[in-house]
Design a protein around this motif. Structure first.
Motif, mmCIF file in Angstrom:
data_model
loop_
_atom_site.group_PDB
_atom_site.id
_atom_site.type_symbol
_atom_site.label_atom_id
_atom_site.label_comp_id
_atom_site.label_asym_id
_atom_site.label_seq_id
_atom_site.Cartn_x
_atom_site.Cartn_y
_atom_site.Cartn_z
ATOM 1 N N THR A 1 -19.017 54.212 3.661
ATOM 2 C CA THR A 1 -19.376 52.858 4.044
ATOM 3 C C THR A 1 -18.317 52.359 5.020
ATOM 4 O O THR A 1 -17.155 52.784 4.952
ATOM 5 N N PRO A 2 -18.675 51.460 5.928
ATOM 6 C CA PRO A 2 -17.679 50.956 6.882
ATOM 7 C C PRO A 2 -16.441 50.364 6.221
ATOM 8 O O PRO A 2 -15.328 50.561 6.699
ATOM 9 N N ALA A 3 -16.604 49.674 5.091
ATOM 10 C CA ALA A 3 -15.451 49.072 4.416
ATOM 11 C C ALA A 3 -14.481 50.127 3.902
ATOM 12 O O ALA A 3 -13.276 49.908 3.874
ATOM 13 N N GLN A 4 -14.987 51.271 3.486
ATOM 14 C CA GLN A 4 -14.118 52.344 3.019
ATOM 15 C C GLN A 4 -13.567 53.168 4.173
ATOM 16 O O GLN A 4 -12.514 53.777 4.060
ATOM 17 N N LEU A 5 -14.258 53.194 5.260
ATOM 18 C CA LEU A 5 -13.830 53.951 6.436
ATOM 19 C C LEU A 5 -12.678 53.267 7.159
ATOM 20 O O LEU A 5 -11.728 53.912 7.588
ATOM 21 N N LEU A 6 -12.761 51.950 7.291
ATOM 22 C CA LEU A 6 -11.784 51.184 8.054
ATOM 23 C C LEU A 6 -11.230 50.067 7.187
ATOM 24 O O LEU A 6 -11.935 49.128 6.848
ATOM 25 N N GLN A 7 -9.959 50.198 6.824
ATOM 26 C CA GLN A 7 -9.294 49.172 6.022
ATOM 27 C C GLN A 7 -8.574 48.229 6.978
ATOM 28 O O GLN A 7 -7.699 48.650 7.737
ATOM 29 N N LEU A 8 -8.954 46.962 6.950
ATOM 30 C CA LEU A 8 -8.419 45.959 7.865
ATOM 31 C C LEU A 8 -7.481 45.004 7.154
ATOM 32 O O LEU A 8 -7.747 44.587 6.026
ATOM 33 N N ALA A 9 -6.403 44.656 7.833
ATOM 34 C CA ALA A 9 -5.466 43.663 7.310
ATOM 35 C C ALA A 9 -4.939 42.847 8.480
ATOM 36 O O ALA A 9 -4.425 43.412 9.457
ATOM 37 N N TYR A 10 -5.074 41.547 8.389
ATOM 38 C CA TYR A 10 -4.507 40.663 9.403
ATOM 39 C C TYR A 10 -3.118 40.249 8.952
ATOM 40 O O TYR A 10 -2.946 39.716 7.863
ATOM 41 N N ARG A 11 -2.121 40.528 9.791
ATOM 42 C CA ARG A 11 -0.731 40.146 9.524
ATOM 43 C C ARG A 11 -0.454 38.841 10.258
ATOM 44 O O ARG A 11 -0.130 38.848 11.452
ATOM 45 N N ALA A 12 -0.608 37.722 9.575
ATOM 46 C CA ALA A 12 -0.410 36.413 10.194
ATOM 47 C C ALA A 12 1.018 36.242 10.702
ATOM 48 O O ALA A 12 1.238 35.590 11.725
ATOM 49 N N ASP A 13 1.996 36.844 10.003
ATOM 50 C CA ASP A 13 3.389 36.716 10.414
ATOM 51 C C ASP A 13 3.641 37.339 11.789
ATOM 52 O O ASP A 13 4.534 36.918 12.519
ATOM 53 N N LEU A 14 2.844 38.332 12.166
ATOM 54 C CA LEU A 14 2.983 38.991 13.463
ATOM 55 C C LEU A 14 1.812 38.709 14.403
ATOM 56 O O LEU A 14 1.845 39.143 15.553
ATOM 57 N N ASP A 15 0.791 38.026 13.906
ATOM 58 C CA ASP A 15 -0.470 37.861 14.634
ATOM 59 C C ASP A 15 -0.961 39.233 15.083
ATOM 60 O O ASP A 15 -1.230 39.484 16.252
ATOM 61 N N LEU A 16 -1.093 40.121 14.103
ATOM 62 C CA LEU A 16 -1.436 41.512 14.339
ATOM 63 C C LEU A 16 -2.564 41.925 13.395
ATOM 64 O O LEU A 16 -2.486 41.689 12.186
ATOM 65 N N LEU A 17 -3.605 42.521 13.950
ATOM 66 C CA LEU A 17 -4.710 43.043 13.155
ATOM 67 C C LEU A 17 -4.519 44.550 13.031
ATOM 68 O O LEU A 17 -4.536 45.271 14.035
ATOM 69 N N VAL A 18 -4.319 45.009 11.813
ATOM 70 C CA VAL A 18 -4.078 46.423 11.541
ATOM 71 C C VAL A 18 -5.351 47.026 10.961
ATOM 72 O O VAL A 18 -5.891 46.511 9.975
ATOM 73 N N GLY A 19 -5.804 48.095 11.586
ATOM 74 C CA GLY A 19 -6.952 48.841 11.089
ATOM 75 C C GLY A 19 -6.520 50.259 10.766
ATOM 76 O O GLY A 19 -5.992 50.954 11.631
ATOM 77 N N ARG A 20 -6.701 50.664 9.532
ATOM 78 C CA ARG A 20 -6.340 52.021 9.133
ATOM 79 C C ARG A 20 -7.629 52.772 8.803
ATOM 80 O O ARG A 20 -8.332 52.421 7.861
ATOM 81 N N TRP A 21 -7.914 53.772 9.623
ATOM 82 C CA TRP A 21 -9.100 54.605 9.425
ATOM 83 C C TRP A 21 -8.749 55.626 8.357
ATOM 84 O O TRP A 21 -7.779 56.371 8.483
ATOM 85 N N THR A 22 -9.549 55.677 7.299
ATOM 86 C CA THR A 22 -9.192 56.463 6.124
ATOM 87 C C THR A 22 -9.577 57.930 6.203
ATOM 88 O O THR A 22 -9.016 58.746 5.485
ATOM 89 N N HIS A 23 -10.548 58.255 7.062
ATOM 90 C CA HIS A 23 -11.001 59.641 7.170
ATOM 91 C C HIS A 23 -11.827 59.807 8.445
ATOM 92 O O HIS A 23 -12.110 58.828 9.132
ATOM 93 N N GLU A 24 -12.180 61.020 8.733
ATOM 94 C CA GLU A 24 -13.027 61.313 9.886
ATOM 95 C C GLU A 24 -14.427 60.774 9.604
ATOM 96 O O GLU A 24 -15.066 61.179 8.645
ATOM 97 N N PRO A 25 -14.919 59.857 10.425
ATOM 98 C CA PRO A 25 -16.211 59.246 10.127
ATOM 99 C C PRO A 25 -17.398 60.024 10.677
ATOM 100 O O PRO A 25 -17.283 60.750 11.655
ATOM 101 N N ASN A 26 -18.508 59.812 10.039
ATOM 102 C CA ASN A 26 -19.781 60.190 10.633
ATOM 103 C C ASN A 26 -19.986 59.181 11.760
ATOM 104 O O ASN A 26 -19.822 57.973 11.553
ATOM 105 N N THR A 27 -20.310 59.630 12.955
ATOM 106 C CA THR A 27 -20.419 58.714 14.092
ATOM 107 C C THR A 27 -21.452 57.612 13.868
ATOM 108 O O THR A 27 -21.345 56.551 14.475
ATOM 109 N N SER A 28 -22.393 57.828 12.981
ATOM 110 C CA SER A 28 -23.384 56.779 12.698
ATOM 111 C C SER A 28 -22.752 55.554 12.028
ATOM 112 O O SER A 28 -23.319 54.468 12.055
ATOM 113 N N LEU A 29 -21.564 55.716 11.441
ATOM 114 C CA LEU A 29 -20.882 54.603 10.781
ATOM 115 C C LEU A 29 -20.032 53.779 11.737
ATOM 116 O O LEU A 29 -19.621 52.664 11.400
ATOM 117 N N LEU A 30 -19.746 54.310 12.913
ATOM 118 C CA LEU A 30 -18.825 53.628 13.815
ATOM 119 C C LEU A 30 -19.302 52.245 14.266
ATOM 120 O O LEU A 30 -18.502 51.306 14.275
#
Length: 135
Positions: A5-34
């Protein structure tokens, strides 16, 4: 929970202290999920109005050329318009970076000089974050 699922594929965290959006891709995705994962990224960026993104793709092993073209021609320009500019630092493994750079359509950092969005690739997270805020 299904890891395809997209939520499990890409873990997002907004760092307000840095105004930085961090996306951590957890595994190689099926391109249909992108598309759904990138819609979620757009939603989070819009909610936080964050135009500085760190995308950790070290767990991925290939880069889909069709997705890359779409990102460069549609997604990133649209996000830059919506956010007033966009800087994306990709944190990659050495193997993935070599694969990306071997693509005949690879764009160096200089390509983005006159674009409203800038993309760069890094093997070190500290260097990636430093580049994001370099002016």
């Amino acid at each position: 929970m299904d890891s395809n699922t997209p939520a499990q594929l890409l873990q997002l965290a907004y760092r307000a202290d840095l105004d930085l959006l961090v996306g951590r891709w957890t595994h190689e995705p099926n391109t249909s999920l992108l598309p759904a994962a990138y819609r979620e990224l757009a939603r989070e960026a819009g909610a936080s109005r964050c135009r500085y993104w760190l995308q950790d793709i070290r767990r991925r092993v290939v880069n889909d050329p069709a997705t890359t073209r779409w990102l460069l021609t549609d997604y990133f320009p649209d996000m830059a318009r919506r956010l007033g500019g966009l800087r994306v630092a990709y944190l990659t493994s050495p193997t993935l970076l070599a694969h990306i750079m071997a693509d005949p359509e690879f764009k160096t950092v200089e390509y983005y000089t006159d674009k409203p969005y800038q993309i760069h690739f890094f093997g070190d997270e500290g260097a990636a974050v430093a580049w994001l805020f370099e002016f």
